[in-house]
Design an enzyme around this catalytic site. Structure first.
Site, PDB file in Angstrom:
ATOM      1  N   GLU A  23      62.275  -7.470  48.641  1.00 10.36           N
ATOM      2  CA  GLU A  23      61.470  -8.277  49.559  1.00 10.36           C
ATOM      3  C   GLU A  23      61.204  -7.528  50.870  1.00 10.36           C
ATOM      4  O   GLU A  23      61.528  -7.993  51.957  1.00 10.36           O
ATOM      5  CB  GLU A  23      62.152  -9.617  49.827  1.00 10.36           C
ATOM      6  CG  GLU A  23      62.257 -10.466  48.568  1.00 10.36           C
ATOM      7  CD  GLU A  23      63.015 -11.763  48.774  1.00 10.36           C
ATOM      8  OE1 GLU A  23      62.607 -12.783  48.196  1.00 10.36           O
ATOM      9  OE2 GLU A  23      64.034 -11.757  49.484  1.00 10.36           O
TER      10      GLU A  23
ATOM     11  N   GLU B 290      65.497 -11.656  39.386  1.00  9.91           N
ATOM     12  CA  GLU B 290      66.193 -12.878  39.782  1.00  9.91           C
ATOM     13  C   GLU B 290      65.610 -14.032  38.977  1.00  9.91           C
ATOM     14  O   GLU B 290      64.391 -14.174  38.867  1.00  9.91           O
ATOM     15  CB  GLU B 290      66.047 -13.158  41.288  1.00  9.91           C
ATOM     16  CG  GLU B 290      66.729 -12.136  42.181  1.00  9.91           C
ATOM     17  CD  GLU B 290      66.502 -12.387  43.673  1.00  9.91           C
ATOM     18  OE1 GLU B 290      66.184 -13.543  44.051  1.00  9.91           O
ATOM     19  OE2 GLU B 290      66.641 -11.428  44.455  1.00  9.91           O
TER      20      GLU B 290
END
Length: 930
Positions: free
Chosen positions: A361, A424
């Site tokens: 991210e 994830e």
């Protein structure tokens, strides 16, 4: 915090009004012998920015909190006492790249040590390994960099020995002249025939011994002993291949955390982690979101876990918007590359690492394209991945976060050349990990879908003490009442901070198991070995026949199944002399036969159950001579015979007293229930608001006795109507008190208005005294289960203490449900109460009322820093046992979900739609001698 920095400054500035500094001082005593060599001060990890001083003199600076920093302090020390001093700043410009969703701490996080090395020494070594195109022979290319810091040339003997256990498979020797002040690379390249290959299934390691010797002075000799493994990683036909076979990632993300020491994690804790992972069929770990402790990688090498090694890069608060993300800010390129290079050079010798991650991210653009190409120029035996690149040209695989099932199907059916591995998924926050089996049904249907990493392994929380000295796991504003926080958003593990498993770990173990069983009928079981490299020669099979939950027959069979192979097991001898009305299950388990360091003999690795014959629940017949008396007063109605007494409120039909054989069962009404205390996933999708009607209805319905008790043959019947607020729906329960004391309830739910939200729970509950301290049931167990999370639970008979039938999640929430319940029984000293239904039931027993777990959005929550979930304040440790039990006997409860915890709803197939429902139960009291 997930999407905010804990300070308000903007890069390149750092906080100046509040930036704590830790000062460290350590005195060391050095001998003459130590000073004769180069002396290196090594920090394994320190956060965030560090200034180092020796004897009052400035030595150097480092930032980058999860990779080592070394300082040559030879020119700063002297014989005797020496003072090492540090200044460690909490915030620096490095903090913009270290915004991982974890507890924000600073300090020395890993080991600090001094070591000495000869002035002519091995500066670095890289053991490149691979397999040839036949996947049979090993390729070893070992490069060593020899450094001479003397003011004259040096002659050294260099030897390399590779051993497979005690057998020497390779021995090479060279004599090297190293010019003064120079570093010389030396490379050995050899093939090793018929090499044992490393994989997570069979982590075969070879010992590599390196010796640099000085014929003149043996005191200058240097030795390195390490482990190497031979593997091959490549991408073909939209699949990641490992040693020529498709990789299937059954993984978890893992943060480094400890309830007592925070980011400082002991070796014992790491061993505990890997043992639990291997025991629960986890085969891969992502080092989220930074390079983990080197000892963890050694354990992964040794015991077998596939590793994604991730750079210590996350700038999530900036990456949220294109206008602020720094993926194209060239001024940030050196900082990104420094972190990537430090990770690579520290970890490149570990065979367990199959993939390098450019970070998490952290935006997109030219910086990451540069980093990707840097790896590709150096590495041909690992893949490189980066989630924000999506399916672009600077990631080798498509590695999404929390994709919806339909997106996985679309990828699987596409003509893509990129494999998909979710970095994830299955957000394990609180009571979660629903529909995991559904995800894997999709994964196993498409070759390009190769698994994923559950978020995540362990709850991140510190142990605090309350005013009475009792421990609790802190979160959110427990750490500071005024600082911004995302509450309990870090408590999303499969295990708690002490490494006690949460109930959903059982589901993970089952879904991830390496074996598939099918019952073909006529006493024939089919077994599929889902491993790619190891057979079942060290395993054994246990086959049981269960009758109404009781094990009545058991056999063991030793049958080898080759990797990706199938075999049949004949069990006809178990299928004899069946009785009508009895429920029979065939249960088969794969057990560890040969003990290992992590798995004991007899450890169950995988299992399945198959219904052979459906059963029939028997309810005691009514008597013929127990005639009822129905007595009515102004306020009450009492129904009695010689075995049972039931006193009702004449207006609303509530039970005032229910006795059997003179013993009190309850003095509280039976209540309908439509609500569950919200799970963390429920709060994330706003269930506390969109389903508020059902919470209000559960606490605020209106009951009316619409049909007074009337004797009909062997029973007395009456009907209670429960009107929900604004008459949007109603429940009608027909009660029948049988003359043997059984109480039969027929429950009918009917919505009265359109537009009602989905129902969290549909059923009823009894309130019983805590003297009912034992529970027995026939259904799935022993752990809690839910509509979308029950694959990992066996049908059987279970029992326990009623005070132990709930789980203390970090934040109180729905817990303890048992699925597929045929019957459940609560027992006091001399009294029991059993429930059976006309359908499979959902049941739970709480040693308190629902309010102990419940959440009121008007009073219990506040806005979080990132706006993902409400900030709450209750703790699992705060749950207090009550004077009474709440026994939930439900027709349905919606699933727990788990696609994510910040908006995803439960899958449609696990929702309770607002329509008509009905079911019947019978409550059967009995007395017995204690």
């Amino acid at each position: 915090m997930d999407e905010r920095y804990p300070f308000d400054t903007e890069w390149p500035n750092i906080p100046t009004d509040y930036n704590p500094v830790g000062s460290y001082r350590k005195e060391v005593v050095l001998t003459e012998d130590m000073l004769s060599e180069e002396l290196i001060l090594h920090f394994e990890a320190a956060k965030s920015a560090m200034y180092v001083y020796i004897n009052g003199k400035y030595v150097g600076y480092s930032q980058g909190s999860k990779t080592p920093a070394e300082f040559n302090i030879s020119n700063y020390v002297s014989k005797g006492k020496n003072l090492i001093a540090l200044q460690l700043f909490r915030w620096s410009d490095a903090s913009y790249l270290e915004s991982q969703d974890m507890l924000r701490m600073s300090g020395i996080e890993r080991g600090v040590y001094l070591y000495s090395r000869p002035k002519v020494h091995i500066a670095d070594h890289y053991s490149y390994t691979n397999l040839d195109d036949s996947y049979t022979n090993g390729i070893l290319k070992d490069t060593l960099w020899l450094r001479n810091t003397l003011d004259k040339n040096a002659l050294r003997n260099l030897s390399i020995v590779v051993r497979n256990q005690e057998k020497v498979v390779l021995e090479l020797n060279k004599t090297i002249e190293i010019p003064k002040g120079c570093t010389v690379p030396v490379t050995f390249a050899e093939n090793i025939k018929n090499v044992q290959k490393w994989s997570a299934e069979n982590p075969a390691l070879y010992q590599l011994k390196i010796k640099l010797s000085d014929d003149i002075n043996p005191n200058n000799n240097e030795y390195i002993t390490t482990k190497i493994g031979f593997k091959r990683v490549e991408i073909k036909d939209a699949q990641v291949l490992f040693n020529g076979a498709p990789l299937q990632i059954k993984g978890v993300n893992r943060h480094e955390t400890d309830p007592f020491t925070g980011h400082v994690v002991s070796k014992e804790s790491m061993v505990q982690d890997i043992k639990l992972m291997k025991q629960n069929n986890i085969n891969a770990v992502r080092s989220a979101h930074y390079p983990n402790d080197p000892y963890w990688l050694e354990l992964c090498d040794r015991y077998g876990l596939y590793v994604v090694d991730e750079a210590n890069i996350e700038s999530h608060p900036l990456a949220i918007h294109d206008s602020t993300q720094i993926g194209n800010e060239k001024s940030w390129l050196p900082a990104h590359m420094a972190r990537i290079e430090r990770m690579y050079y520290r970890d490149r010798n570990h065979p367990s690492i199959y993939s390098w991650s450019l970070g998490n991210e952290a935006g997109h653009g030219s910086i990451f394209k540069t980093a990707y190409q840097w790896f590709k120029n150096r590495e041909d035996n690992r893949i490189v991945q980066y989630e924000p690149a999506q399916k672009g040209d600077y990631t080798d695989i498509y590695c999404p976060m929390y994709p919806k099932p339909k997106y996985l199907i679309e990828h699987g059916e596409s003509s893509t050349d990129k494999p998909a591995i979710m970095i994830e998924y299955a957000h394990a926050m609180g009571n979660s990990v629903g529909n995991l089996q559904d995800y894997w049904d999709i994964i196993e249907a498409y070759p390009s879908l190769q698994g994923g990493y559950i978020w995540d392994w362990v709850d991140q929380a510190l142990e605090y003490k309350d005013k009475n000295g009792s421990p609790y796991l802190a979160y959110g504003h427990d750490y500071h009442p005024d600082l911004p926080t995302d509450g309990n958003f870090l408590n999303n593990g499969l295990v708690d901070p002490y490494r006690n498993p949460h109930p959903h770990l059982t589901e993970v173990k089952k879904v991830y198991e390496p074996v598939q069983f099918n019952y073909l009928g006529r006493g024939i079981l089919e077994v599929t070995n889902k491993n790619f490299f190891t057979d079942f020669s060290d395993k054994t099979f246990r086959i049981r026949l269960l009758a109404d939950g009781n094990i009545i027959k058991e056999i063991h069979k030793k049958i080898n199944v080759l990797p990706q192979g199938k075999e049949k097991i004949e069990v006809k001898q178990l299928l004899e002399n069946w009785q009508q009305g009895v429920e029979y299950f065939l249960e088969v388990s794969l057990l560890q036969d040969t003990p290992t360091e992590l798995l004991d003999k007899g450890f169950e690795i995988g299992w399945d159950q198959f219904v052979l014959q459906n059963g029939k629940t028997t309810i005691p017949k009514t008597g013929s001579d127990a005639i009822f008396t129905v007595a009515t007063s102004e306020k009450n109605i009492e129904i009695t015979n010689n075995v049972v007494s039931l006193q009702l409120d004449r207006e609303n039909g509530d039970i005032i007293s229910w006795k059997f054989q003179g013993q009190t069962i309850t003095e509280m009404p039976i209540r309908p229930n439509f609500w569950r205390p919200p799970t963390d996933n429920d709060l994330g999708n706003g269930m506390d608001k969109w389903a508020r009607f059902w919470q209000d209805a559960s606490y605020g319905y209106t009951a009316v006795l619409i049909e007074e008790p009337k004797q009909i043959n062997d029973h007395v019947a009456y009907t209670v109507q429960y009107s929900l607020p604004k008459k949007k729906a109603e429940v009608e329960i027909r009660y029948k008190l049988m003359n043997n004391g059984n109480l039969q309830l027929t429950y009918r739910f009917e919505p009265k208005k359109k537009g009602l939200p989905h129902i969290p729970r549909l059923g009823l509950y009894l309130t019983l005294p805590r003297t009912f301290n034992r529970v027995n049931w026939y259904g799935k167990g022993p752990e809690e289960g839910y509509w979308d999370r029950q694959t990992g639970l066996k049908i059987g008979k279970y029992s326990g203490n009623t005070t132990k039938q709930f789980h203390r999640y970090p934040r109180p929430q729905e817990t303890g449900n048992k699925t597929s319940v045929r019957w459940m029984e609560l027992r006091a000293n001399t009294l029991s109460l059993k429930v059976v239904g006309d359908t499979l039931l959902n049941c739970s027993v709480w040693p308190f009322g629902m309010k102990e777990l419940d959440f009121d959005s008007n009073t219990d929550g506040a806005a979080s820093a990132s706006g993902l979930v409400p900030v709450t304040k209750k703790h699992g440790a705060d749950i207090m046992l009550g004077e009474n039990l709440q026994w939930n006997i439900d027709y349905l409860q919606m699933g727990v979900g788990g696609d994510n915890s910040w908006g995803a709803e439960v899958h449609d197939e696990y929702k309770i739609k607002p329509k008509e429902y009905s079911y019947s139960i019978t409550l059967i009291p009995a007395v017995f001698n204690h």
